[in-house]
Design a protein around this motif. Structure first.
Motif, PDB file in Angstrom:
ATOM      1  N   TYR B 162       0.831  -1.198   0.000  1.00 24.92           N
ATOM      2  CA  TYR B 162       0.000   0.000   0.000  1.00 24.92           C
ATOM      3  C   TYR B 162       0.866   1.249   0.000  1.00 24.92           C
ATOM      4  O   TYR B 162       0.661   2.179  -0.799  1.00 24.92           O
ATOM      5  N   ARG B 166       1.535   4.218  -2.862  1.00 25.01           N
ATOM      6  CA  ARG B 166       1.346   5.604  -2.486  1.00 25.01           C
ATOM      7  C   ARG B 166       2.594   6.427  -2.743  1.00 25.01           C
ATOM      8  O   ARG B 166       2.545   7.503  -3.350  1.00 25.01           O
ATOM      9  N   ASN B 169       3.303   7.099  -6.204  1.00 27.11           N
ATOM     10  CA  ASN B 169       2.159   7.739  -6.880  1.00 27.11           C
ATOM     11  C   ASN B 169       1.604   6.856  -8.013  1.00 27.11           C
ATOM     12  O   ASN B 169       1.355   7.319  -9.112  1.00 27.11           O
ATOM     13  N   LEU B 171      -1.195   4.968  -7.677  1.00 29.73           N
ATOM     14  CA  LEU B 171      -2.618   4.665  -7.492  1.00 29.73           C
ATOM     15  C   LEU B 171      -3.398   5.951  -7.284  1.00 29.73           C
ATOM     16  O   LEU B 171      -3.159   6.684  -6.325  1.00 29.73           O
ATOM     17  N   LEU B 172      -4.315   6.232  -8.182  1.00 30.75           N
ATOM     18  CA  LEU B 172      -5.168   7.419  -8.057  1.00 30.75           C
ATOM     19  C   LEU B 172      -6.589   6.949  -7.777  1.00 30.75           C
ATOM     20  O   LEU B 172      -7.205   6.268  -8.600  1.00 30.75           O
ATOM     21  N   LEU B 173      -7.115   7.321  -6.615  1.00 32.65           N
ATOM     22  CA  LEU B 173      -8.467   6.914  -6.229  1.00 32.65           C
ATOM     23  C   LEU B 173      -9.457   8.016  -6.590  1.00 32.65           C
ATOM     24  O   LEU B 173      -9.354   9.130  -6.098  1.00 32.65           O
ATOM     25  N   LEU B 174     -10.401   7.703  -7.453  1.00 28.35           N
ATOM     26  CA  LEU B 174     -11.433   8.674  -7.822  1.00 28.35           C
ATOM     27  C   LEU B 174     -12.802   8.034  -7.591  1.00 28.35           C
ATOM     28  O   LEU B 174     -13.080   6.967  -8.126  1.00 28.35           O
TER      29      LEU B 174
END
Lengths: 341, 341
Positions: B162, B166, B169, B171-174
């Motif tokens: 995880y 992070r 960079n 993983l972009l959570l939208l």
């Protein structure tokens, strides 16, 4: 910089969240009750749920504990003979989960009838936040995973309370998803709690759907699902959910003290709606709150008085309105017990 | 013994969960697209979402990374001009959240367009379980709160992955909630990703509603909410959601490789439906799965072949079908890139 941020997508608008322009449905009579429960299917697990509730109530009755049923979260209305599509009521379960903790602190045994996956007492502090579970962790000096310094002590306090409730068997978690599961469970638990007499308290904070699709119309609905293909549309017909609160007061748990909630957006309407509710259902307490200010103030409406409870400007962010609500409800419950002795 | 158990209330029935007897809607044409996006409101946060997606895509384009858009979870259809009542599609987001982790392990940058509060990569291992967050904790030798021995090492591995995602960079959570938010976001993100050409992969695992209520009919709906009071009923009229996958292929991200999912309950129907979908939308891959066996086997359907991927009987409980799916999708993506070079 990490990009793991959340844009908030699901906040209800405070100005128009609830359309209260429609009149209330009639109070459900004995006939409506018989008809509803005879024509809809009980959840498969109902016997198991009743057994657990019975066991819990027996234990706490023998110990002389007061028992509160807290209902929490929103109900669903399945649109098909399956649970893929359903109508939902928005509620995270904050009021219910928070209230349950304060009841536990005051020595009540708590039956927590909640929407599955909605907030739970104690774990609520760490779920449904934008923080991921894993953000509370860090690597310690010896390289192993530990709880991060800044969270450890507070989490420890919450963990202690959670374990105390567990070890003393003071908290029974019972879930529901559909409005039908909720109604069958509410009736069954209330009937089990009736043995407690006035030591039983019902604290109804769940957001229950006003409409449902009777099981008898599910096939009809499927036909419509095919019909709709002509015009490409889907038409859903819903019936009103019977207003069972009066049955609860008169028949299911007539000895218990019953508290319901009224959520409005119009302050001028709030007190009138609360009073009407008391007149219709003949129970003991309505707690009124406005969507926009529900975490800061509520009003208690009984047959004899109206009293506001408010957080003060000086109160810190950690002070919760439930820390005022629950002691006040308990005070009224104690008076109720005394008056009915 | 602690009574903090959960009765499971929301499992879909596998026999009748999806009514597939109805024919599919027509493929959306350019006109349908213009009409939908002109007559429905974009989410307020769309500009911000696009900015984040653009930033993320630019970074990974400059690094030469492949980028996958994973969509995940169910969409809602609000029934009123507010979000208190809505129609929902059942999906916990397991397929999407799990898949995202395997893409990250294979070096992809992941845009995770997900239903808010559905499962997320990494934290999925600890949420939506019957275990409370606090059950992973214990008191250590020095009396402070620690992660319980039995969970610490495994959680540490998850935490490392995880944090790596992070820190790099990757993983972009939208989030989305409504089907309308989903559609506007999907189009916008696809258009941003178009700059990546064939390095872009779209992996559409979200459960998107087939019906919605156009914003223009919301007032009409309110009138009906009053009308219904005559007979006590509520009538909801829904329109079909345009089938935008063809627009995605033809216009929004024509360079990208596109993978969609088909969930059925009837094995005989599954392959036919997958093939039909490819013929209708002209994309590269349909992954077919049956509700009853979706965690054990899937079938890849392309223009040239049909291939099953199955967990073996000897595979342990921790082996996930996504550990077979993702490498196979990536292999196809690599061939796609080579063929279009």
């Amino acid at each position: 910089m990490p990009q793991l941020r959340q844009i908030h997508t699901s906040q209800p608008s405070t100005s128009s969240a609830i359309d209260r322009s429609v009149p209330d449905f009639p109070v459900a009579a004995v006939d409506d009750e018989s008809h509803y429960f005879a024509s809809n299917e009980p959840p498969e697990y109902l016997d198991e749920l009743v057994k657990e509730a019975q066991c819990f109530v027996d234990e706490h009755k023998s110990k002389g504990n007061k028992v509160v049923l807290v209902t929490s979260g929103g109900t669903t209305v399945p649109l098909e003979n399956n649970t893929v599509r359903f109508i939902d009521n928005f509620s995270a379960g904050t009021r219910g989960a928070t209230s349950a903790e304060y009841f536990l602190e005051e020595g009540y045994a708590v039956i927590f009838l909640h929407r599955e996956f909605s907030l739970l007492p104690y774990s609520r502090h760490y779920s449904h936040t934008t923080n991921c579970f894993l953000d509370y962790m860090a690597e310690g000096k010896d390289g192993s995973l530990v709880i991060a310094d800044k969270y450890r002590d507070e989490m420890h306090q919450v963990w202690k309370k959670y374990n105390e409730a567990r070890d003393k068997n003071l908290l029974l978690l019972l879930p529901f998803t559909t409005v039908n599961q909720y109604l069958f469970s509410l009736r069954a638990i209330a009937q089990v709690m009736d043995t407690l007499g006035t030591s039983a308290l019902l604290y109804l904070a769940a957001a229950v759907s006003d409409f449902f699709i009777p099981v008898s119309r599910m096939p009809e609905h499927k036909i419509q699902a095919q019909d709709h293909m002509e015009g490409g549309k889907l038409v859903v017909n819903l019936d009103p959910v019977p207003k069972f609160l009066r049955r609860l007061v008169d028949n299911w748990a007539p000895g218990a003290m019953i508290t319901s909630f009224k959520l409005e957006t119009d302050k001028d309407l709030l007190l009138r709606k609360c009073t009407q509710s008391l007149e219709r259902y003949h129970h003991q307490l309505v707690i009124g709150n406005l969507l926009q200010t529900r975490k800061k103030e509520v009003v208690f409406v009984t047959n004899t008085k109206q009293q506001w409870y408010r957080l003060k400007d000086g109160d810190g962010e950690n002070k919760e309105i439930e820390s005022l609500i629950i002691p006040a409800v308990i005070q009224q419950h104690d008076e109720y017990i005394k008056n009915h002795a």
